[in-house]
Design a protein around this motif. Structure first.
Motif, PDB file in Angstrom:
ATOM      1  N   ARG A 131       0.832  -1.217   0.000  1.00 46.17           N
ATOM      2  CA  ARG A 131       0.000   0.000   0.000  1.00 46.17           C
ATOM      3  C   ARG A 131       0.864   1.264   0.000  1.00 46.17           C
ATOM      4  O   ARG A 131       0.772   2.108   0.883  1.00 46.17           O
ATOM      5  CB  ARG A 131      -0.950   0.001   1.195  1.00 46.17           C
ATOM      6  N   THR A 132       1.733   1.377  -0.995  1.00 42.65           N
ATOM      7  CA  THR A 132       2.573   2.578  -1.138  1.00 42.65           C
ATOM      8  C   THR A 132       2.287   3.223  -2.486  1.00 42.65           C
ATOM      9  O   THR A 132       3.116   3.160  -3.411  1.00 42.65           O
ATOM     10  CB  THR A 132       4.065   2.211  -1.012  1.00 42.65           C
ATOM     11  N   PRO A 133       1.110   3.851  -2.665  1.00 38.44           N
ATOM     12  CA  PRO A 133       0.752   4.455  -3.954  1.00 38.44           C
ATOM     13  C   PRO A 133       1.272   5.882  -4.115  1.00 38.44           C
ATOM     14  O   PRO A 133       0.914   6.555  -5.080  1.00 38.44           O
ATOM     15  CB  PRO A 133      -0.779   4.439  -3.904  1.00 38.44           C
ATOM     16  N   MET A 134       2.060   6.357  -3.159  1.00 42.58           N
ATOM     17  CA  MET A 134       2.661   7.682  -3.246  1.00 42.58           C
ATOM     18  C   MET A 134       4.165   7.549  -3.039  1.00 42.58           C
ATOM     19  O   MET A 134       4.625   6.578  -2.432  1.00 42.58           O
ATOM     20  CB  MET A 134       2.090   8.620  -2.181  1.00 42.58           C
ATOM     21  N   ALA A 135       4.906   8.525  -3.532  1.00 37.94           N
ATOM     22  CA  ALA A 135       6.357   8.496  -3.332  1.00 37.94           C
ATOM     23  C   ALA A 135       6.926   9.910  -3.400  1.00 37.94           C
ATOM     24  O   ALA A 135       6.364  10.789  -4.070  1.00 37.94           O
ATOM     25  CB  ALA A 135       7.034   7.618  -4.379  1.00 37.94           C
TER      26      ALA A 135
END
Length: 916
Positions: free
Chosen positions: A901-905
């Motif tokens: 659940r890492t849809p941002m960076a």
């Protein structure tokens, strides 16, 4: 009927182990217990006395002291075998079938077992050799489980018994789930089809097998050629189907029923209202009416006791069929009806799960469980109709198998006749297959690591040979699990269950006939139906629908949904290595809101595994206390939700990932092939996003959390950085994502999707739901034109024409991807609307965030990225940096497409920082 248990190789502990195992089987044999112990072996027996109640105690030993037996079952041809053995000089001290089996072994060894016609599981100790021989009947009607110590150094160490609980009671190994069995059950709905049980290291002896335990090791082999013999019979020229054949089948079936009435205790019949159990009950009732003085039916009494589960006003109620039989034989049948309720199911579920010992396919066997509880108040032996479906093609999919066989054999005239005769059934099957409802793949609800570990598992079945398919289902794929339900439910209440259709001589006769005796003109079980003319009411013998002993599961689940939801929301469910709890819970919430969109079988399998784990592996006192108790309160966690579904609490199973740690298998830094710069990618873990969420606020809050504990070297001073966000969560927040079952693909979408190559990740238009979205987005004419261009491009060797014609919006459509975080694993989505404008709004929110001024000043802007392990595509941004440079920084896709659940960076240009 009894319970047996045994040990081998445990030395001084043998007697204690055997006694513990015996205690776990008390319900199987309330009429007596016995124990045999020698140097290596312990044999325990619990007796339910049926035949020769006064003298049939066990363990039983031959007069010369050599052989000792413990036995569970009935050999219905024991009187014939006894006469043959007496002719060979054997002398009998009892009238029991136990002694006949024992003397048969003494005379013929394991060759004797193929002579037995009945149901059995037994162990025989040979005092001369020290060998223990354990066997299970031809069909596996009676159960036998064993565990062998893989680390034993000084000869084998083995425990065996009628139930797995008896093996656990031995306390010689630690119980653990077998993950492969759990996966195959969840994925393929299979169980009991091979020797491995759901308990690691615990095996079942398969039908017709014998286990020999000797001082030098153990060996499993088959004592029978029954399956090969049936194939040989089927290969011979078939007997013509005529009235004489029907009469002979009727006589054979009646004899099979009569043999199973041998008893010194009361015998009754389980009556569901279906063809099979009704045939058993009707044959007995007719005999009572026509020859009431026949001593062979004395155990039934003057009136036959029948036991039925009915569900008034339910879609699967069969009471009218039960009543039709009762009306025809009202003087010969005493009917007992029960009405199981969902509230009672909640009260019983712990005992029900414990009774079955392993997960089961549906709640249907609970109806049988409840019937057996009532029957135990009236009879000790109960007949029912198990086995007829597997032996005479009682399930609708068999029609497809037979039609394929006729096509393979080029029997086109018969094929046409069968298609016409079975057109109503084929229509029903076609409606189910092509209904347009897109089912959720079970992988979308399971832990991705668990799925990956077992992704090589396959299950197949015979598709175009009716008799071979019947053999497969009788001995492997279907009947074994039904026989397990039968044994566990009957013996839970100290009842002996008998199954007249499961008779090897009856099956041999069936296989000597042409398939038209089984399926003809669209009717299955033809020979049974015709043999019951004048015995069964027409409304039963000519039934087209099949229900059987089951529960109205859908109605029950809606009634007890809050209690079931507590299971899915519990910490224990979330902590299992099998499930993706957030996805399961959100899907169940959608089921509660829209039950018409879902079946219950998948939910039951998930529930059953959880309840089974609690029952056998968790704290026994708190296990399954159950479905309504406060012990399983909602788990803590951030809100999880789905497109168009109410928010659901997410159960956290592990600590949140640090913002400054790469996802598994990835790295933080990469040198771009596009500009030669080193770049740093810091994946940000987020809560699940739902329709209607304010994506700008979420981004601002997430950046503030990122900046709150920013290490000094994570983002070098003055280094330009970008906020990268997955297009998926923007589309979800905009309401441009739908559960697959919400999308109703039109016929053109179903057809066109077949010509699209699916990617390994399952992304693209190779799914009817995504093709439907493409048609909605740009119109069918454009999709057809693009398809034509794509086909032409393939001819001339030019790829990508389809997407050039159809446009970028369609290129960005995503289908359900099981590896993704919820809801992407069960939904299809359009690309986000106006991603450039979304980027600008997010950037404005970040610049207004409470973050250090230096971080704000080095912020460049926002990038909306469509990234996966196959390719990268910038859909929108508010920055001047060339898209190809930004896409190159994601060459290895550092974002978490799975449960991370890492849809941002945060994307940092370290090359510019070094230049400064």
């Amino acid at each position: 009927m009894c319970g047996i248990a045994g040990t081998y190789g445990f030395g001084a502990d043998t007697e204690d182990i055997a006694r513990r195992m015996s205690g776990a089987l008390a319900h199987r044999g309330p009429d007596g217990e016995g124990l045999f112990v020698d140097d290596r072996t312990g044999l325990a027996h619990r007796r339910l006395a049926i035949i020769d109640r006064e003298h049939g105690a066990q363990p039983m030993t031959t007069a010369d002291g050599r052989y000792t037996i413990i036995y569970n079952g009935e050999a219905y041809n024991y009187l014939d075998l006894r006469a043959e053995l007496e002719g060979l000089g054997h002398v009998f001290r009892t009238d029991s079938d136990t002694e006949v089996l024992l003397e048969a072994h003494a005379e013929w060894g394991t060759d004797a077992y193929d002579r037995f016609n009945g149901m059995f599981a037994f162990a025989i100790h040979d005092a001369h050799t020290g060998t223990v021989t354990v066997a299970r009947d031809h069909f596996g009607i009676k159960p036998l489980y064993y565990w062998s110590d893989p680390d034993a150094a000084d000869g084998p160490r083995v425990v065996f018994g009628s139930e797995i609980r008896s093996l656990l009671a031995a306390r010689v190994f630690e119980a653990a789930p077998d993950d492969r069995a759990v996966y195959r059950y969840l994925k393929f709905r299979v169980q009991d089809d091979d020797s491995q049980t759901f308990f690691a290291g615990v095996h079942r002896l398969m039908a017709g097998e014998v286990l020999e335990i000797r001082a030098d090791g153990t060996e499993v082999s088959s004592f029978t050629r029954l399956q090969d013999e049936l194939r040989e019979i089927a290969a011979r020229p078939a007997r013509p189907y005529d009235e004489q054949v029907v009469d002979e089948y009727r006589e054979r079936f009646q004899e099979s029923v009569r043999l199973r009435l041998q008893s010194e205790v009361p015998v009754g019949t389980s009556l569901s209202g279906g063809l099979d159990s009704s045939a058993v009950a009707a044959v007995i009732a007719r005999q009572l009416r026509e020859q009431p003085e026949d001593e062979r039916y004395s155990a039934v009494g003057t009136r036959q006791n029948t036991f039925s589960a009915v569900f008034p006003n339910s879609s699967n109620d069969e009471e009218r069929y039960v009543d039709a039989l009762l009306e025809d034989y009202q003087s010969q049948i005493a009917s007992h009806k029960i009405t199981p309720q969902p509230a009672a199911f909640l009260e019983d579920v712990h005992d029900f799960v414990r009774t079955q010992e392993e997960p089961i396919i549906s709640t249907g066997p609970y109806a049988q469980y409840a019937v057996m509880r009532e029957a135990s108040q009236h009879v000790t032996v109960l007949l029912d109709g198990q086995g007829a479906d597997e032996m005479m093609a009682g399930y609708n999919p068999y029609f497809y198998v037979y039609l394929r066989q006729l096509r393979r054999q080029k029997r086109f005239k018969e094929l046409a006749s069968e298609i016409v005769g079975s057109r109503d059934i084929l229509r029903k099957l076609a409606r189910t297959k092509f209904s347009g409802r897109t089912s959720v793949p079970i992988e979308a609800l399971l832990n991705s690591g668990f799925v990956a570990e077992h992704s090589g598992e396959k299950v197949s079945s015979v598709q175009d040979d009716l008799k071979e398919r019947l053999l497969e289902d009788t001995f492997r794929s279907s009947l074994p699990s039904l026989l397990r339900y039968e044994d566990k439910n009957t013996m839970r209440f100290s009842i002996e269950g008998r199954v007249p259709f499961v008779d090897k001589e009856l099956l041999k006769f069936l296989f000597s006939l042409d398939e038209s005796a089984i399926i003809h003109d669209g009717w299955n079980k033809r020979i049974l139906r015709e043999s019951m003319d004048g015995i069964l009411p027409d409304m039963i013998s000519k039934r087209r629908n099949k229900i059987g002993f089951t529960t109205p599961e859908g109605e029950w689940f809606r009634s007890i949904a809050p209690q079931l939801r507590e299971i899915f929301a519990s910490p224990s469910f979330a902590a299992r290595p099998y499930f993706d709890a957030a996805s399961v819970l959100a899907l169940f919430d959608d089921y509660i809101a829209h039950p018409e969109n879902h079946g219950t079988l998948m939910f039951w399998r998930l529930l059953n595994v959880e309840l089974w784990m609690r029952t056998f592996f968790d704290d026994a006192d708190g296990a399954v206390r159950a479905l309504g108790g406060s012990a399983d309160a909602d788990a803590d966690g951030a809100p999880a939700s789905a497109p168009a579904a109410a928010a659901a609490p997410e159960a956290e199973t592990e600590a949140p990932k640090s913002d400054y740690v790469a996802n598994p298998g990835k790295q933080l830094d990469l040198v771009s092939a596009a500009d030669g710069h080193p770049w740093r990618r810091l994946p940000l873990q987020t809560e699940l996003v739902a329709r209607g969420d304010d994506i700008e606020s979420l981004a601002r809050q997430r950046i503030e959390r990122f900046a709150a504990d920013l290490p000094a070297d994570a983002v070098p001073a003055g280094a330009p950085w970008y906020f990268v966000i997955s297009e998926k969560i923007i589309a979800i927040s905009q309401g441009r994502s739908w559960f697959t079952w919400e999308v109703r693909p039109r016929r053109s979408a179903k057809v066109l999707s077949r010509f699209v190559s699916r990617t390994p990740a399952g992304i693209g238009l190779g799914d009817p739901t995504t093709m439907e979205l493409a048609i909605r987005e740009v119109g069918l004419p454009r999709v057809l034109a693009a398809s034509a261009a794509g086909a032409a491009g393939k001819v001339v060797g030019r790829r990508g024409l389809f997407y050039e014609v159809v446009g970028a919006n369609v290129r960005a459509i995503d289908g359900p991807t099981p590896y993704s975080a919820f809801p992407s694993n069960v939904s299809a989505k359009l690309p986000p609307k106006d991603p450039d404008a979304v980027s600008a709004r997010i950037s404005a929110a970040i610049r207004a965030a409470d973050i250090p001024a230096s971080l704000r000043e080095s912020f460049v802007g926002t990038v909306v990225m469509d990234a996966n392990d196959i390719g990268r595509n910038v859909l929108g941004s508010d920055v001047a940096t060339p898209h190809e440079h930004l896409e190159a920084t994601f060459a290895d896709n550092p974002l978490g497409q799975g449960r991370q659940r890492t849809p941002m960076a945060i994307l940092v240009d370290l090359g510019i920082a070094s230049q400064r």
